[in-house]
Write a protein that holds these residues in place. Structure first.
Motif, PDB file in Angstrom:
ATOM      1  N   PRO A 142     -24.776 -47.153 -36.461  1.00  0.00           N
ATOM      2  CA  PRO A 142     -25.967 -46.797 -35.882  1.00  0.00           C
ATOM      3  C   PRO A 142     -26.849 -46.066 -36.839  1.00  0.00           C
ATOM      4  N   GLY A 143     -28.173 -46.114 -36.778  1.00  0.00           N
ATOM      5  CA  GLY A 143     -29.217 -45.551 -37.217  1.00  0.00           C
ATOM      6  C   GLY A 143     -30.270 -45.341 -36.336  1.00  0.00           C
ATOM      7  N   ALA A 144     -31.312 -44.502 -36.892  1.00  0.00           N
ATOM      8  CA  ALA A 144     -32.327 -43.761 -36.054  1.00  0.00           C
ATOM      9  C   ALA A 144     -33.681 -44.562 -36.389  1.00  0.00           C
ATOM     10  N   ARG A 145     -34.794 -44.423 -35.557  1.00  0.00           N
ATOM     11  CA  ARG A 145     -35.917 -44.989 -35.633  1.00  0.00           C
ATOM     12  C   ARG A 145     -37.017 -44.073 -35.248  1.00  0.00           C
ATOM     13  N   PHE A 146     -38.092 -44.070 -36.232  1.00  0.00           N
ATOM     14  CA  PHE A 146     -39.216 -43.232 -36.023  1.00  0.00           C
ATOM     15  C   PHE A 146     -40.322 -44.031 -36.118  1.00  0.00           C
ATOM     16  N   TRP A 147     -40.989 -44.514 -34.927  1.00  0.00           N
ATOM     17  CA  TRP A 147     -42.057 -45.447 -34.666  1.00  0.00           C
ATOM     18  C   TRP A 147     -41.343 -46.776 -35.329  1.00  0.00           C
ATOM     19  N   PHE A 148     -41.930 -47.477 -36.316  1.00  0.00           N
ATOM     20  CA  PHE A 148     -41.394 -48.448 -36.955  1.00  0.00           C
ATOM     21  C   PHE A 148     -40.317 -48.428 -38.140  1.00  0.00           C
ATOM     22  N   PHE A 149     -40.282 -47.219 -38.505  1.00  0.00           N
ATOM     23  CA  PHE A 149     -39.408 -46.692 -39.655  1.00  0.00           C
ATOM     24  C   PHE A 149     -37.868 -46.498 -39.271  1.00  0.00           C
ATOM     25  N   GLY A 150     -37.010 -47.138 -39.866  1.00  0.00           N
ATOM     26  CA  GLY A 150     -35.764 -46.938 -39.793  1.00  0.00           C
ATOM     27  C   GLY A 150     -35.053 -45.757 -40.697  1.00  0.00           C
ATOM     28  N   ARG A 151     -34.344 -44.912 -40.273  1.00  0.00           N
ATOM     29  CA  ARG A 151     -33.879 -43.935 -41.184  1.00  0.00           C
ATOM     30  C   ARG A 151     -31.959 -43.878 -41.053  1.00  0.00           C
ATOM     31  N   LEU A 152     -31.354 -43.644 -42.014  1.00  0.00           N
ATOM     32  CA  LEU A 152     -30.012 -43.394 -42.030  1.00  0.00           C
ATOM     33  C   LEU A 152     -29.504 -41.999 -41.369  1.00  0.00           C
ATOM     34  N   LEU A 153     -28.499 -42.035 -40.546  1.00  0.00           N
ATOM     35  CA  LEU A 153     -28.107 -40.724 -39.905  1.00  0.00           C
ATOM     36  C   LEU A 153     -26.785 -40.413 -40.978  1.00  0.00           C
ATOM     37  N   LEU A 154     -26.539 -39.072 -41.220  1.00  0.00           N
ATOM     38  CA  LEU A 154     -25.479 -38.415 -41.841  1.00  0.00           C
ATOM     39  C   LEU A 154     -24.042 -38.913 -40.971  1.00  0.00           C
ATOM     40  N   ALA A 155     -24.246 -38.821 -39.630  1.00  0.00           N
ATOM     41  CA  ALA A 155     -22.956 -39.020 -38.771  1.00  0.00           C
ATOM     42  C   ALA A 155     -23.468 -39.426 -37.538  1.00  0.00           C
ATOM     43  N   VAL A 156     -22.412 -39.870 -36.762  1.00  0.00           N
ATOM     44  CA  VAL A 156     -22.692 -40.149 -35.377  1.00  0.00           C
ATOM     45  C   VAL A 156     -21.505 -39.826 -34.350  1.00  0.00           C
ATOM     46  N   GLU A 157     -21.865 -39.500 -33.427  1.00  0.00           N
ATOM     47  CA  GLU A 157     -20.643 -38.924 -32.480  1.00  0.00           C
ATOM     48  C   GLU A 157     -19.977 -40.522 -32.041  1.00  0.00           C
ATOM     49  N   SER A 158     -18.728 -40.627 -31.526  1.00  0.00           N
ATOM     50  CA  SER A 158     -18.197 -41.514 -30.771  1.00  0.00           C
ATOM     51  C   SER A 158     -18.408 -41.657 -29.467  1.00  0.00           C
ATOM     52  N   GLY A 159     -18.298 -42.369 -28.795  1.00  0.00           N
ATOM     53  CA  GLY A 159     -18.591 -42.560 -27.436  1.00  0.00           C
ATOM     54  C   GLY A 159     -19.740 -42.465 -26.988  1.00  0.00           C
ATOM     55  N   MET A 160     -20.490 -42.115 -25.972  1.00  0.00           N
ATOM     56  CA  MET A 160     -21.909 -42.521 -25.524  1.00  0.00           C
ATOM     57  C   MET A 160     -22.827 -42.000 -26.205  1.00  0.00           C
ATOM     58  N   ASN A 161     -23.902 -42.659 -26.672  1.00  0.00           N
ATOM     59  CA  ASN A 161     -25.014 -42.017 -27.087  1.00  0.00           C
ATOM     60  C   ASN A 161     -26.447 -42.497 -26.860  1.00  0.00           C
ATOM     61  N   THR A 162     -27.353 -41.790 -26.912  1.00  0.00           N
ATOM     62  CA  THR A 162     -28.555 -42.194 -26.381  1.00  0.00           C
ATOM     63  C   THR A 162     -29.127 -43.214 -26.960  1.00  0.00           C
ATOM     64  N   SER A 163     -29.652 -44.417 -26.318  1.00  0.00           N
ATOM     65  CA  SER A 163     -30.325 -45.501 -27.105  1.00  0.00           C
ATOM     66  C   SER A 163     -31.778 -45.240 -27.571  1.00  0.00           C
ATOM     67  N   LEU A 164     -32.373 -44.266 -27.164  1.00  0.00           N
ATOM     68  CA  LEU A 164     -33.668 -43.953 -27.393  1.00  0.00           C
ATOM     69  C   LEU A 164     -34.024 -43.867 -28.836  1.00  0.00           C
ATOM     70  N   ASN A 165     -35.032 -44.456 -29.592  1.00  0.00           N
ATOM     71  CA  ASN A 165     -35.317 -44.614 -30.805  1.00  0.00           C
ATOM     72  C   ASN A 165     -34.019 -44.597 -31.893  1.00  0.00           C
ATOM     73  N   LYS A 166     -32.998 -45.565 -31.404  1.00  0.00           N
ATOM     74  CA  LYS A 166     -31.862 -45.719 -32.234  1.00  0.00           C
ATOM     75  C   LYS A 166     -31.764 -47.369 -32.514  1.00  0.00           C
ATOM     76  N   LEU A 167     -31.022 -47.347 -33.753  1.00  0.00           N
ATOM     77  CA  LEU A 167     -31.216 -49.022 -34.318  1.00  0.00           C
ATOM     78  C   LEU A 167     -29.592 -49.300 -34.233  1.00  0.00           C
ATOM     79  N   GLY A 168     -29.403 -50.257 -34.753  1.00  0.00           N
ATOM     80  CA  GLY A 168     -27.945 -50.765 -35.194  1.00  0.00           C
ATOM     81  C   GLY A 168     -28.153 -52.328 -35.815  1.00  0.00           C
ATOM     82  N   ILE A 169     -26.885 -52.569 -36.712  1.00  0.00           N
ATOM     83  CA  ILE A 169     -27.114 -53.834 -37.211  1.00  0.00           C
ATOM     84  C   ILE A 169     -26.175 -54.915 -36.273  1.00  0.00           C
ATOM     85  N   ASN A 170     -26.601 -56.288 -36.454  1.00  0.00           N
ATOM     86  CA  ASN A 170     -25.984 -57.278 -35.567  1.00  0.00           C
ATOM     87  C   ASN A 170     -24.439 -57.217 -35.646  1.00  0.00           C
ATOM     88  N   SER A 171     -23.895 -57.037 -36.910  1.00  0.00           N
ATOM     89  CA  SER A 171     -22.686 -57.312 -37.343  1.00  0.00           C
ATOM     90  C   SER A 171     -21.494 -56.384 -36.546  1.00  0.00           C
TER      91      SER A 171
END
Length: 291
Positions: A142-171
């Protein structure tokens, strides 16, 4: 003796594009994993949509449905096969590009654990599961979103994550049946190839406050997006324009003004970079259509 988890059926869709099925890492690794799904108590079946029939013959195999189209839009393909899969009894539905590698040793086990966790959770807890996907050593989903800009995250926790202002790819994205029933159609068919995943995640956060991240790492090649010809890049830019306007059509007037300003600047920068005025022409043409 293997202890079965809650009975479930996972239908997996792989969209094949401009390659033979034997050259698809997704098809190869997922079919190889079929027996492991069974060991975990997950019934699995496969759909392959060959979007360039001239590039590959039909793959015949038990538990696999082969479908074909001539460069059909991804949103249409996802929606059509999702409806077919859930109507046939699927409890979960997964979509994949043809070049994602699913050979991670713990991949199937992590899906089983996520399904088991889902069964113990509130029906509104989350509607999708997604893996951690890396490309060239960087976490791209997953990645993050600020307005309409996407940005990469250095890391992400496994399990439940908030969906607010988050992005992901389809695959690799897995939908629960409850998510399908709440959000159907899953994808906006005004978008055909690009921004389909961004539009989904922007809309998803209005239905679910969280999503579930599998504790597994997959590899997916995004390098092709950095080596476009001018013609291909212009097409991608046109799709981006359409995507922004569809995704944020309900936003404020100020938000729309910022988006349009960004698109103007992007069209100029890309025209200079590619030495092709087609980007500016594409924006001007789209703006006239918008009016």
């Amino acid at each position: 003796m293997t202890q079965n988890i809650v009975k479930s059926k996972l239908s997996i869709l792989i969209v094949l594009y401009k390659r033979h099925y034997k050259d698809s890492s997704a098809i190869t690794t997922l079919l190889h994993s079929a027996s492991y799904f069974c060991e975990k108590g997950i019934e699995v079946d496969f759909f392959v949509w060959n979007n360039t029939p001239q590039c590959s013959p039909r793959l015949v195999r038990d538990g696999l449905t082969w479908l074909e189209g001539n460069n059909e839009g991804l949103s249409h393909i996802y929606n059509r096969v999702a409806a077919q899969a859930f109507a046939a009894g699927a409890t979960h539905f997964m979509i994949s590009d043809d070049d994602t590698d699913y050979s991670a040793e713990n991949y199937v086990g992590e899906i089983a654990s996520a399904i088991e966790f889902e069964a113990k959770s509130s029906p509104d807890a989350f509607g999708i599961m997604l893996p951690k996907i890396y490309s060239e050593g960087k976490l791209v989903s997953p990645g993050a979103r600020f307005w309409f800009f996407g940005r990469l995250l250095l890391a992400v926790e496994s399990g439940m994550n908030t969906s607010l202002n988050k992005l992901g790819i389809n695959s690799g994205l897995i939908f629960t049946k409850a998510c399908y029933e709440r959000m159907t159609p899953l994808f906006d068919e005004r978008l055909k190839f690009y921004a389909t995943d961004t539009e989904f995640f922007v809309r998803y956060e209005t239905y679910y406050s969280h999503f579930y991240v599998l504790d597994t790492v997959l590899q997916h090649d995004l390098s092709e997006h950095t080596s476009d010809s001018p013609g291909r890049a212009i097409f991608r830019f046109q799709e981006m324009i359409r995507g922004f306007r569809v995704m944020f059509e309900r936003k404020s007037f100020l938000f729309h003004c910022v988006v349009e300003a960004y698109l103007v600047v992007s069209s100029v920068k890309k025209s200079v970079s590619y030495r092709d005025i087609g980007f500016i022409r594409s924006y001007m043409s789209s703006f006239k259509e918008k009016k």
